[in-house]
Design an enzyme around this catalytic site. Structure first.
Site, PDB file in Angstrom:
ATOM      1  N   LYS A 119       1.176  -1.087  -0.411  1.00  0.00           N
ATOM      2  CA  LYS A 119      -0.114   0.155   0.059  1.00  0.00           C
ATOM      3  C   LYS A 119       0.850   1.276   0.134  1.00  0.00           C
ATOM      4  O   LYS A 119       1.552   1.201   1.033  1.00  0.00           O
ATOM      5  CB  LYS A 119      -1.045   0.176   1.177  1.00  0.00           C
ATOM      6  CG  LYS A 119      -1.883   0.743   1.030  1.00  0.00           C
ATOM      7  CD  LYS A 119      -2.992   0.805   1.967  1.00  0.00           C
ATOM      8  CE  LYS A 119      -4.682   1.364   1.640  1.00  0.00           C
ATOM      9  NZ  LYS A 119      -5.289   0.989   3.683  1.00  0.00           N
TER      10      LYS A 119
ATOM     11  N   GLU B  86     -18.543  -5.587  10.939  1.00  0.00           N
ATOM     12  CA  GLU B  86     -19.471  -4.931  12.091  1.00  0.00           C
ATOM     13  C   GLU B  86     -20.885  -5.932  12.630  1.00  0.00           C
ATOM     14  O   GLU B  86     -20.747  -6.035  14.199  1.00  0.00           O
ATOM     15  CB  GLU B  86     -20.575  -3.993  11.313  1.00  0.00           C
ATOM     16  CG  GLU B  86     -19.566  -3.480  10.659  1.00  0.00           C
ATOM     17  CD  GLU B  86     -19.142  -3.217   9.591  1.00  0.00           C
ATOM     18  OE1 GLU B  86     -17.854  -2.855   8.818  1.00  0.00           O
ATOM     19  OE2 GLU B  86     -19.235  -4.631   9.057  1.00  0.00           O
TER      20      GLU B  86
ATOM     21  N   ARG C 298     -24.933  -3.158   8.861  1.00  0.00           N
ATOM     22  CA  ARG C 298     -24.616  -4.663   8.299  1.00  0.00           C
ATOM     23  C   ARG C 298     -24.686  -5.200   9.578  1.00  0.00           C
ATOM     24  O   ARG C 298     -24.118  -6.421   9.611  1.00  0.00           O
ATOM     25  CB  ARG C 298     -22.695  -4.269   7.470  1.00  0.00           C
ATOM     26  CG  ARG C 298     -22.423  -4.040   6.878  1.00  0.00           C
ATOM     27  CD  ARG C 298     -21.383  -3.316   6.840  1.00  0.00           C
ATOM     28  NE  ARG C 298     -20.728  -4.118   6.557  1.00  0.00           N
ATOM     29  CZ  ARG C 298     -20.055  -5.432   5.423  1.00  0.00           C
ATOM     30  NH1 ARG C 298     -20.265  -4.426   3.881  1.00  0.00           N
ATOM     31  NH2 ARG C 298     -19.120  -5.902   5.079  1.00  0.00           N
TER      32      ARG C 298
END
Length: 640
Positions: A284, A372, A400
């Protein structure tokens, strides 16, 4: 520096480029990302990390007919550039411009609008099965790109399990960069690290490459044979291959910044007649040292310019304290004062600004990853054990965990406090992230108390209030600079609103952080000779029916204001209460988010478009007052 990039009108143009030209194109794409980062906040480090992967995908497949689905689509900037949208790339995340996520309205190369993690494998498998049923004569390849941070998401494993069972050709590219937005957590992270870092495997990989380089004429058949041998040995050393056991053919890990190698492995994956998981290792922030060293800061950095090639100067000035920081500080204070208070986040430690809390209270800080549903159920378990858990999650992500809010929290009447960050309009992230549905999806659940602070003081006081009561509670607050309304705040009491000024002509009833705007509008109305008052509702549930219904009964006009959807929201609660009390509520006007998805743009721009800024509220009030009859019980004309 966009000589090649300007020539790419579709991915078909990529196929004529040499490897050297593709590498030049990768550099040009990264330069375009730098140019964007100098103008506005945008997803940066994640896109730097997938440039070569994007080019390898588009040169190996034909996604004008094959299928490509990106999981958590903030990594699609390079994809947008090479699918004909480079001329408009400078508009990305700006109002009226390109969306920062895949958007089928922009291009046939975008199949789903994906802003939440975890559903790419499910939708890809659905397309695989759908294509086989609808167009069995057409042989399409279906590819899902999923990040290692999203891998622990339960939906991903449900899809992997199903895919392994149906055994249809499907390619899952696991983009492993050791990150989601923050560093990944959990047992799967450790497992991926072992796949990447096993010393025996590292040496074996080097030996394979040496052998391959010495026998170029043997080519892919030799690479396939050696890969199979390597995987068999690796399976023994690691105690079994997780993905193989799920029914996938595992390939990799592969260097995600080696274009030629990526193309070879994608071609290999394309030829299997069963599900394949290709493990791609990327960095990244690749290509820019500051972003690679601190990908969390550079996930969506403030606008910056490069200096001396690898130094950064941020262009934005220090801004006012956001509500997120007010919430963080309030959480830290409660954890300091009460050893039973714990906080849970779902891979959003940095987004929720919880790093100081994590450092100070490591035993009571839980990052569960992009899970979640688990976060909410886990909080219920903590509460049942005597803890006072705080679930700190973005409003749109908490959706969610809806079933767990119902089943494990509200039904059990457990003291779980949910902090809904980014409630309301969140700006450039757009419809996938606008937290406008929470009042509607929470207020109908029994036992659950739903609060919306009017300012920073309310937010701090509401958290303290929630943690001293034995029932579940939710507190919603926006992605905005925190304001403090000048007043002597009334204490927080269950189901009690705060009257800031009473008006006979018109009452503004504010649910949430537009309270300050409502006060400004009321002051302007009073300056025009209209006796206007303001109520800080504070509670969407239980509603302060005594105060609010008094306004409905006495004021000539009532305006409810919420930065949330009107369908099932706070204004609906007021109308329901008025109806139950037998009051005529035809002089009540609701202002909020209409029944449509709101596109991206700066929050101030969106509020203005929706009539929720100061001029919009003022005009709505003037229209309503101009249309009023002499008595609030008579039928009102519709506001202009």
């Amino acid at each position: 520096m966009d000589k090649l990039l300007r020539t790419i009108r579709s991915p078909q143009d990529l196929k004529a480029l040499t490897t050297a030209q593709l590498e030049q194109l990768a550099a040009e794409i990264r330069e375009a990302l730098f140019q964007l980062a100098a103008t506005r906040t945008a997803h940066f480090a994640s896109n730097l990390g997938v440039v070569e992967l994007t080019l390898a995908l588009h040169t190996t497949f034909d996604f004008s007919r094959d299928r490509l689905i990106w999981d958590t689509g903030h990594q699609v900037y390079a994809h947008k550039m090479v699918t004909g949208r480079y001329p408009a790339f400078h508009t990305i995340r700006a109002k009226g411009g390109l969306m920062g996520y895949p958007n089928p309205a922009e291009s046939p190369y975008d199949l789903f609008l994906t802003g939440h993690a975890g559903c790419s494998v499910s939708t890809a498998l659905g397309m695989r099965c759908g294509d086989d049923l609808v167009r069995p004569e057409e042989k399409r390849h279906v590819v899902a790109v999923v990040g290692d941070g999203a891998l622990p998401c339960g939906t991903v494993f449900e899809a992997l399990n199903h895919a392994g069972g149906v055994k249809r050709p499907l390619i899952v590219v696991l983009n492993d960069n050791k990150m989601s937005i923050c560093p990944r957590v959990g047992g799967l992270a450790d497992y991926l690290d072992r796949l990447r870092m096993t010393s025996f495997y590292t040496g074996l990989k080097a030996e394979i490459q040496r052998v391959l380089s010495s026998v170029p004429l043997i080519g892919e058949s030799m690479e396939r044979a050696l890969a199979q041998l390597r995987d068999a040995i690796k399976a023994g050393f690691l105690g079994g291959m997780l993905f193989e056991e799920l029914g996938f053919r595992y390939l990799g890990p592969v260097d995600g910044h080696d274009l030629r190698k990526l193309q070879r492995y994608l071609t290999m994956a394309r030829d299997f007649d069963r599900p394949v998981l290709l493990h791609v290792v990327t960095e990244k922030g690749h290509g820019f040292q500051p972003a690679a060293q601190d990908p969390t800061v550079f996930h969506t950095p403030a606008p910056f310019v490069r200096q001396n090639g690898s130094e950064v100067r941020f262009k934005t000035k220090e801004s006012a304290k956001p509500y997120t920081q007010v919430a963080r500080d309030a959480i830290a204070l409660q954890m300091q004062n009460n050893p039973r208070v714990a906080v849970i986040t779902a891979a959003m430690c940095q987004g929720n600004m919880l790093e100081p809390v994590r450092e100070k209270f490591p035993d009571r800080f839980f990052d569960v990853g992009i899970c979640e549903s688990h976060a909410v159920a886990f909080a219920a378990g903590l509460a049942r054990s005597g803890m006072r858990p705080i679930v700190d999650i973005y409003s749109t992500f908490l959706q969610r965990g809806y079933d767990q809010i119902f089943q494990e929290v509200a039904l059990q009447n457990l003291p779980v406090t949910m902090m809904l960050d980014r409630a309301g309009l969140v700006g450039p992230d757009g419809p996938t992230h606008h937290g406008v549905f929470d009042l509607a999806y929470l207020r109908h659940l029994p036992n659950l108390v739903v609060m919306a602070p009017g300012d920073a003081w309310d937010l701090e006081a509401m958290l303290a209030f929630a943690l001293t009561h034995d029932y579940p509670a939710a507190i919603r607050y926006p992605k905005a600079a925190a304001v403090s309304v000048e007043r002597k705040p009334a204490p927080i009491e269950l189901g009690t609103a705060e009257v800031l000024h009473w008006g006979a002509d018109l009452m503004l009833v504010a649910c949430g952080a537009l309270l300050g705007t409502c006060l400004s509008v009321a002051e302007e109305l009073r300056g025009r000779g209209i006796d206007a008052g303001v109520i800080n509702a504070r509670f969407a549930k239980p509603l302060d029916t005594e105060t609010i219904l008094r306004a409905v009964a006495e004021a000539s006009a009532v305006v409810t204001v919420e930065e949330a959807c009107l369908a099932g929201g706070f204004g609906s609660a007021v109308l329901e209460a008025a109806n139950e009390a037998g009051l005529d509520a035809r002089h009540v006007r609701r202002l909020g988010i209409p029944d449509r998805f709101i596109e991206h743009g700066e929050r101030s721009e969106l509020l203005a478009d929706l009539g929720l800024d100061r001029p919009g509220l003022l005009n709505a009030c003037l229209d309503l007052v101009d249309a009023r009859p002499s008595s609030p019980t008579r039928c009102f004309q519709k506001a202009k």
